[in-house]
Design a protein around this motif. Structure first.
Motif, PDB file in Angstrom:
ATOM      1  N   GLY A   1       0.914  -1.324   0.194  1.00 30.54           N
ATOM      2  CA  GLY A   1      -0.021  -0.105  -0.095  1.00 30.54           C
ATOM      3  C   GLY A   1       0.918   1.186  -0.057  1.00 30.54           C
ATOM      4  O   GLY A   1       2.260   1.116  -0.178  1.00 30.54           O
ATOM      5  N   ASN A   2       0.143   2.172   0.160  1.00 30.49           N
ATOM      6  CA  ASN A   2       1.018   3.726   0.413  1.00 30.49           C
ATOM      7  C   ASN A   2       0.693   4.407   1.689  1.00 30.49           C
ATOM      8  O   ASN A   2      -0.259   4.054   2.358  1.00 30.49           O
ATOM      9  N   VAL A   3       1.555   5.075   1.843  1.00 30.30           N
ATOM     10  CA  VAL A   3       1.566   5.870   3.207  1.00 30.30           C
ATOM     11  C   VAL A   3       2.007   7.311   2.991  1.00 30.30           C
ATOM     12  O   VAL A   3       3.010   7.694   2.470  1.00 30.30           O
ATOM     13  N   ILE A   4       1.314   8.338   3.840  1.00 29.68           N
ATOM     14  CA  ILE A   4       1.642   9.721   3.759  1.00 29.68           C
ATOM     15  C   ILE A   4       1.251  10.190   5.058  1.00 29.68           C
ATOM     16  O   ILE A   4       0.515   9.744   5.798  1.00 29.68           O
ATOM     17  N   LYS A   5       2.011  11.144   5.354  1.00 25.65           N
ATOM     18  CA  LYS A   5       1.951  12.032   6.632  1.00 25.65           C
ATOM     19  C   LYS A   5       0.641  13.103   6.570  1.00 25.65           C
ATOM     20  O   LYS A   5       0.601  13.428   5.100  1.00 25.65           O
ATOM     21  N   ASN A   6      -0.032  13.356   7.285  1.00 26.68           N
ATOM     22  CA  ASN A   6      -1.393  14.055   7.392  1.00 26.68           C
ATOM     23  C   ASN A   6      -0.640  15.300   7.836  1.00 26.68           C
ATOM     24  O   ASN A   6      -0.461  15.692   8.900  1.00 26.68           O
ATOM     25  N   VAL A   7      -0.608  16.537   6.820  1.00 26.62           N
ATOM     26  CA  VAL A   7      -0.126  17.620   7.273  1.00 26.62           C
ATOM     27  C   VAL A   7      -0.757  18.350   8.167  1.00 26.62           C
ATOM     28  O   VAL A   7      -0.368  19.421   8.819  1.00 26.62           O
ATOM     29  N   ASP A   8      -2.164  18.217   8.216  1.00 30.76           N
ATOM     30  CA  ASP A   8      -3.109  18.808   9.340  1.00 30.76           C
ATOM     31  C   ASP A   8      -2.664  18.464  10.652  1.00 30.76           C
ATOM     32  O   ASP A   8      -2.705  19.484  11.463  1.00 30.76           O
ATOM     33  N   ASN A   9      -2.287  17.346  10.976  1.00 25.83           N
ATOM     34  CA  ASN A   9      -2.170  17.075  12.441  1.00 25.83           C
ATOM     35  C   ASN A   9      -0.949  15.985  12.661  1.00 25.83           C
ATOM     36  O   ASN A   9      -0.783  15.712  13.896  1.00 25.83           O
ATOM     37  N   GLY A  10      -0.069  15.796  11.688  1.00 29.59           N
ATOM     38  CA  GLY A  10       1.069  14.708  12.065  1.00 29.59           C
ATOM     39  C   GLY A  10       0.794  13.579  11.992  1.00 29.59           C
ATOM     40  O   GLY A  10       1.729  12.561  12.273  1.00 29.59           O
ATOM     41  N   SER A  11      -0.576  12.829  11.644  1.00 33.45           N
ATOM     42  CA  SER A  11      -0.880  11.456  11.879  1.00 33.45           C
ATOM     43  C   SER A  11      -0.353  10.939  10.615  1.00 33.45           C
ATOM     44  O   SER A  11       0.323  11.551   9.722  1.00 33.45           O
ATOM     45  N   VAL A  12      -0.550   9.775  10.380  1.00 41.46           N
ATOM     46  CA  VAL A  12      -0.218   8.882   9.320  1.00 41.46           C
ATOM     47  C   VAL A  12      -1.344   8.210   8.554  1.00 41.46           C
ATOM     48  O   VAL A  12      -2.265   7.979   9.410  1.00 41.46           O
ATOM     49  N   LEU A  13      -1.568   8.425   7.311  1.00 43.71           N
ATOM     50  CA  LEU A  13      -2.594   7.683   6.525  1.00 43.71           C
ATOM     51  C   LEU A  13      -2.019   6.480   5.641  1.00 43.71           C
ATOM     52  O   LEU A  13      -1.165   6.785   4.707  1.00 43.71           O
ATOM     53  N   LEU A  14      -2.629   5.592   5.966  1.00 42.60           N
ATOM     54  CA  LEU A  14      -2.283   4.502   5.241  1.00 42.60           C
ATOM     55  C   LEU A  14      -3.514   3.919   4.331  1.00 42.60           C
ATOM     56  O   LEU A  14      -4.679   3.742   4.568  1.00 42.60           O
ATOM     57  N   PHE A  15      -2.960   3.635   3.112  1.00 43.11           N
ATOM     58  CA  PHE A  15      -4.021   3.240   1.829  1.00 43.11           C
ATOM     59  C   PHE A  15      -3.564   1.936   1.415  1.00 43.11           C
ATOM     60  O   PHE A  15      -2.641   1.714   0.463  1.00 43.11           O
ATOM     61  N   PRO A  16      -4.124   0.965   1.976  1.00 44.60           N
ATOM     62  CA  PRO A  16      -3.654  -0.552   1.558  1.00 44.60           C
ATOM     63  C   PRO A  16      -4.179  -0.724   0.155  1.00 44.60           C
ATOM     64  O   PRO A  16      -5.237  -0.208  -0.137  1.00 44.60           O
ATOM     65  N   ASN A  17      -3.371  -1.437  -0.618  1.00 50.14           N
ATOM     66  CA  ASN A  17      -4.293  -1.889  -1.912  1.00 50.14           C
ATOM     67  C   ASN A  17      -4.267  -3.478  -1.831  1.00 50.14           C
ATOM     68  O   ASN A  17      -4.497  -3.946  -3.031  1.00 50.14           O
ATOM     69  N   SER A  18      -3.921  -4.057  -0.917  1.00 52.59           N
ATOM     70  CA  SER A  18      -4.295  -5.604  -0.657  1.00 52.59           C
ATOM     71  C   SER A  18      -4.599  -5.739   0.856  1.00 52.59           C
ATOM     72  O   SER A  18      -4.991  -4.965   1.384  1.00 52.59           O
ATOM     73  N   SER A  19      -5.115  -7.229   0.803  1.00 53.01           N
ATOM     74  CA  SER A  19      -5.614  -7.607   2.296  1.00 53.01           C
ATOM     75  C   SER A  19      -4.437  -7.618   3.344  1.00 53.01           C
ATOM     76  O   SER A  19      -4.973  -7.681   4.452  1.00 53.01           O
ATOM     77  N   GLU A  20      -3.124  -7.139   3.049  1.00 56.87           N
ATOM     78  CA  GLU A  20      -2.167  -6.955   4.220  1.00 56.87           C
ATOM     79  C   GLU A  20      -1.589  -5.885   3.868  1.00 56.87           C
ATOM     80  O   GLU A  20      -0.881  -5.770   2.692  1.00 56.87           O
ATOM     81  N   MET A  21      -1.051  -5.007   4.792  1.00 57.79           N
ATOM     82  CA  MET A  21      -0.147  -4.055   4.790  1.00 57.79           C
ATOM     83  C   MET A  21       0.799  -3.805   5.644  1.00 57.79           C
ATOM     84  O   MET A  21       0.390  -4.021   6.917  1.00 57.79           O
TER      85      MET A  21
END
Length: 285
Positions: free
Chosen positions: A122-142
Motif C-alpha cells: 500500500g501507500n503511506v503519507i503524513k497528514n500535514v494537518d495533524n502529523g498523523s499517518v494515513l495508510l492506503f492498503p491496496n491488498s488484504s495485508e499491509m
C-alpha cells in the motif's frame, strides 16, 4: 715489643672485617633499590602521571569517540526498549483503498521522535494537518515500517478488508420509492442514490462518496420492453417512458456503473453493491 706487634695485627684484622661488612651491605642495598624501582615501574605501566588507569582512559576515550561518531545513535537505539505506540484514529478495521489514519509515537524517544515511513502492500503519507499517518492498503495485508532519522525502529502489519457493500435506492425528491407500493405513471423524474454503510460513512466520510454514473431504464409490459432509455448520471428523466406507460407496467432500472471518490479525490469503479440492487423493479400505477 711483642705486645705492640700483636696489637697492630689485631687492628689490621678488625679493619679488614669492617671493610668487608660495609661493602657487602652497600651491594645489597643497591640491589634492593633496583628491585624496588623495577616494581614501581611495572605497577605504573597501566597508569598516567595522575595515577589514572590508562586502560580506563582508553575505555573512556572509546566511549566518547562513539558518542561523537555517526554510529553512536544506532548503538543507543539498539540498547533502548523500543515500542511503537499506535493509536487507531479511524478504528482497527482497515479498508482497502481508504485513508486509514494512525497516530504513531515511540515513548522511549519522546518529543525527539522524527519519523519517516515505508509501506509494503500500500501507500503511506503524513497528514500535514495533524502529523498523523494515513495508510492506503491496496491488498488484504499491509506492512508499515517506522524509521527515526533514517534509523529503523520497527514495523507493524495490518489486515485490510474491502469497502462494505452499499445499497442503491431510487428517490423521488427527498423520498425513497416504496418498491412494493410502486409509483404513479405521472412521475417523470427520479434519482438513484447510493447509500453507504452507516458506520463506514461516519468514520470515513471522504472515502464514502458514491454515485451511480450510468443506468439503463426499461418500460416493461407483459414481460417485454416497450421502451428504453440510457442515462449517464444518477438523475433519470422518465418522460419518454411514462408518457406511454399504463397501469400495471413495470419500470426496470438497471445499474450499469457506480463510481467512488476516495480520500484523495481519485475516482474509481465500484461494484460492491447488493445483487438485488443490480436491477430495480418499480410497479406503475
Amino acid at each position: 715489643m711483642a705486645n705492640v706487634y700483636k696489637i697492630l695485627i689485631f687492628i689490621c684484622f678488625t679493619v679488614f672485617l669492617a671493610y668487608n661488612f660495609f661493602n657487602s651491605n652497600s651491594d645489597y642495598s643497591a640491589e634492593w633499590e633496583e628491585d624496588s624501582m623495577d616494581a614501581v615501574s611495572t605497577e605504573n605501566i597501566g597508569s598516567d602521571a595522575n595515577g589514572t588507569d590508562i586502560d580506563q582512559l582508553n575505555e573512556s576515550s572509546s566511549v566518547n569517540s562513539q558518542d561523537l561518531g555517526a554510529g553512536n545513535f544506532k548503538s543507543r537505539i539498539d540498547s533502548m526498549d523500543i515500542d511503537l505506540q499506535i493509536e487507531y484514529l479511524t478504528g482497527q478495521t482497515f479498508y482497502i483503498g481508504c485513508a486509514n489514519e494512525l497516530n504513531i509515537q515511540v515513548p522511549a524517544l519522546g518529543q525527539s521522535f522524527n519519523p519517516s515511513y515505508r509501506a509494503k502492500g500500500g501507500n503511506v503519507i503524513k497528514n500535514v494537518d495533524n502529523g498523523s499517518v494515513l495508510l492506503f492498503p491496496n491488498s488484504s495485508e499491509m506492512t508499515l515500517e517506522v524509521y527515526h532519522e533514517g534509523q529503523y525502529i520497527g514495523s507493524e502489519t495490518f489486515k485490510a478488508v474491502d469497502v462494505p457493500f452499499v445499497s442503491i435506492v431510487p428517490y423521488i425528491g427527498t423520498r425513497a420509492v416504496d418498491l412494493k407500493k410502486g409509483m404513479s405513471t405521472a412521475i417523470n423524474r427520479m434519482e438513484v442514490k447510493v447509500i453507504p454503510d452507516p458506520e463506514f460513512q461516519r468514520v470515513f466520510p471522504r472515502d464514502a462518496r458514491f454515485r451511480v454514473t450510468k443506468t439503463s431504464c426499461y418500460l416493461m409490459r407483459d414481460g417485454l420492453a416497450v421502451g428504453v432509455i440510457e442515462m449517464g448520471s444518477s438523475r433519470i428523466n422518465l418522460t419518454s417512458l411514462t408518457s406511454k406507460a399504463k397501469k400495471g407496467d413495470v419500470l426496470e432500472i438497471e445499474i450499469v456503473e457506480v463510481k467512488r471518490a476516495n480520500y484523495r479525490a481519485q475516482i474509481e469503479d465500484f461494484d460492491r453493491f447488493n445483487p438485488d440492487d443490480k436491477v430495480i423493479r418499480i410497479p406503475l400505477k
